[in-house]
Design an enzyme around this catalytic site. Structure first.
Site, mmCIF file in Angstrom:
data_model
loop_
_atom_site.group_PDB
_atom_site.id
_atom_site.type_symbol
_atom_site.label_atom_id
_atom_site.label_comp_id
_atom_site.label_asym_id
_atom_site.label_seq_id
_atom_site.Cartn_x
_atom_site.Cartn_y
_atom_site.Cartn_z
ATOM 1 N N CYS A 101 0.865 -1.183 0.000
ATOM 2 C CA CYS A 101 0.000 0.000 0.000
ATOM 3 C C CYS A 101 0.897 1.227 0.000
ATOM 4 O O CYS A 101 1.891 1.261 0.729
ATOM 5 C CB CYS A 101 -0.887 -0.013 1.244
ATOM 6 S SG CYS A 101 -1.997 1.396 1.353
ATOM 7 N N HIS A 143 -8.991 -4.058 -1.796
ATOM 8 C CA HIS A 143 -8.009 -3.253 -1.051
ATOM 9 C C HIS A 143 -8.377 -1.767 -1.123
ATOM 10 O O HIS A 143 -8.408 -1.076 -0.095
ATOM 11 C CB HIS A 143 -6.609 -3.500 -1.638
ATOM 12 C CG HIS A 143 -5.534 -2.639 -1.050
ATOM 13 N ND1 HIS A 143 -4.487 -3.150 -0.324
ATOM 14 C CD2 HIS A 143 -5.345 -1.291 -1.095
ATOM 15 C CE1 HIS A 143 -3.706 -2.144 0.071
ATOM 16 N NE2 HIS A 143 -4.203 -1.018 -0.397
ATOM 17 N N GLU A 144 -8.670 -1.287 -2.340
ATOM 18 C CA GLU A 144 -8.970 0.149 -2.496
ATOM 19 C C GLU A 144 -10.264 0.514 -1.783
ATOM 20 O O GLU A 144 -10.356 1.569 -1.142
ATOM 21 C CB GLU A 144 -9.037 0.539 -3.972
ATOM 22 C CG GLU A 144 -7.725 0.390 -4.738
ATOM 23 C CD GLU A 144 -6.529 0.998 -4.035
ATOM 24 O OE1 GLU A 144 -6.676 2.031 -3.361
ATOM 25 O OE2 GLU A 144 -5.441 0.416 -4.148
ATOM 26 N N HIS A 147 -10.067 1.163 1.904
ATOM 27 C CA HIS A 147 -9.627 2.509 2.292
ATOM 28 C C HIS A 147 -10.822 3.414 2.578
ATOM 29 O O HIS A 147 -10.724 4.330 3.395
ATOM 30 C CB HIS A 147 -8.798 3.146 1.168
ATOM 31 C CG HIS A 147 -7.355 2.729 1.151
ATOM 32 N ND1 HIS A 147 -6.465 3.085 2.132
ATOM 33 C CD2 HIS A 147 -6.647 2.004 0.254
ATOM 34 C CE1 HIS A 147 -5.261 2.591 1.840
ATOM 35 N NE2 HIS A 147 -5.343 1.926 0.706
#
Ligand code: NI
Length: 180
Positions: A101, A143-144, A147
């Site tokens: 990341c 993953h994004e 966030h």
């Protein structure tokens, strides 16, 4: 061209639940996307979420259409802008894979993710995007989107013998990452 500073783990702005975008196709939204694209490109990121540059909105970008130098063994992902995303599991199969990341520079961890997903959202004009994705593509989207819930991948590492510095875990890959 505006390349923003990417916030690093520990900054409380990375832990917020991001707000939905309410208006599409505005000059501000277009500028945000361009800034995110410039920032991601300079950092060789596989993806970037707006909270990583301190913007509290549900906007993520990922993919370049080419193999990413930080993930040289993974398939290319189409360049995508995804706003107000939702992810639905397609089955419950999980897959372990290595992640990094830009907000956790120099490190990698092995993280379980859903192997197959459907994701939906909007492009910058408010057009609906709906896709299915598997493997690395599905991993990057998960993953994004994490966030946007204030979650960084280290929180999802299960085996901490599989979490560490790139230079130690993957010396060959580290040579490609000397900029970060
Ligand atoms: Ni990230």
């Amino acid at each position: 061209m505006t390349v923003h500073t990417i916030l690093k783990m520990g900054d409380p702005r990375l832990n917020r639940v991001a707000q939905p975008v309410l208006q599409f196709d505005t000059p501000e939204l277009h500028q945000l996307i361009v800034d995110m694209q410039d920032t991601m490109r300079v950092a060789d990121g596989a993806g970037l979420a707006a909270p990583q540059i301190g913007v509290d909105l549900q906007v993520v970008i990922f993919g370049s259409g080419q193999i990413n130098p930080r993930y040289p063994l993974e398939e290319p992902i189409a360049e995508t802008i995804l706003i107000n995303p939702t992810i639905t599991a397609l089955g419950d199969e999980e897959q372990l894979g290595w992640e990094g990341c830009l907000s956790v520079p120099g490190m990698r961890g092995e993280v379980p993710r859903l192997k197959h997903i459907r994701y939906t959202g909007f492009d910058v004009y408010g057009n609906v995007i709906e896709r299915t994705a598997s493997n690395f593509h599905a991993r990057v989207v998960q993953h994004e989107c994490d966030h946007l819930f204030g979650i960084l991948y280290p929180a999802k590492v299960r085996d901490f013998t599989k979490f560490g510095f790139v230079e130690t875990l993957f010396p060959e890959l580290f040579k490609l990452e000397t900029k970060s």
